[in-house]
Design an enzyme around this catalytic site. Sequence first.
Site, mmCIF file in Angstrom:
data_model
loop_
_atom_site.group_PDB
_atom_site.id
_atom_site.type_symbol
_atom_site.label_atom_id
_atom_site.label_comp_id
_atom_site.label_asym_id
_atom_site.label_seq_id
_atom_site.Cartn_x
_atom_site.Cartn_y
_atom_site.Cartn_z
ATOM 1 C CB THR A 125 -0.907 0.015 1.248
ATOM 2 O OG1 THR A 125 -1.547 1.280 1.391
ATOM 3 C CG2 THR A 125 -0.098 -0.246 2.509
ATOM 4 C CE1 TYR A 147 -3.604 -1.919 5.583
ATOM 5 C CE2 TYR A 147 -3.249 0.356 4.863
ATOM 6 C CZ TYR A 147 -3.499 -0.976 4.561
ATOM 7 O OH TYR A 147 -3.637 -1.370 3.255
#
Length: 309
Positions: A125, A147
């Site tokens: 990501t 995250y």
Amino acid sequence: MRCLVTGAAGFIGSHLCERLIADGHTVRGVDCFTDYYPRPVKERNLANLRGHAQFTLHEFDLADGVPTAAVDGVEWLFHIAAMPGLNKSWTHFDEYNRCNLVATHRLLESVKESKTLKKLIYASTSSVYGKYASGDETLPTKPSSPYGITKLSGEQLCRVYGDEFGVPTVVLRFFSVYGPRQRPEMGIHQFINAVLTGRPIKLTGDGLHVRGNTFVHDCVDAVVKSTAAMTGETFNLGGGELVTVLDTIRKIERLSGRAATIERHPPRKGDQFATGADVGKLFKHVGWKPTTSMDDGLAQQIEWQKTLL
């Protein structure tokens, strides 16, 4: 090819499974149906896959270990499964660690002695870059959320298993993927749903955050093409248009023919101020670049979301 897709019932994973089958490959899907969002949503994603002769679904939690039958003979492995999102990662770190890091470790362990595996694609990501994620792969990695930390740690696991065991891994850093089947908690999904139902959009921050959004079919095309990339490489995967969050809302208004009501809220902790992928490296290696305009992609997502009302 014999393919394995983790997170097969999810947004990107289900589209990827369909693309691989359309290309003539055999696909094993893996999903543990976490409660991050309702199972019926994921079952709807699988509607075109269940019962297909080239698709089988294995339901288990990667973090518990990977059955030999699931990975035996696999040639292409696409590790899409993850616990996504920024907000919940602050309060449920153990869950993010388990789903994003432990699960990745177990998967790598299961294939480190494989004689058939030709490529493992790890879906990472733009959050590994932190608040400012505009540029190429030389940007420093400085995650601004738990995250992002777990996903960057997953990248490092892939590197280590490549170096020490020869697992042929390629890392793709996804930038803001949208389109039909987008997860219900994601911004564009919520914006469209609010506009279509006449409810206010709950906008966090000033709306001037810049995003390089990636249409899901473009994303899947890049994932498939990346199987031809050199092992050990890391690539940005993002759309070509940079728009602010407010610009995106205005586009949704125009395309839907309905006005938005905006309700202001404080910014979220760890949110990214700017994301914009330089995909020159991916184009150089495999010839990929995004082809779907933001207007065309949003129009497709709007039409899909109308069917959910």
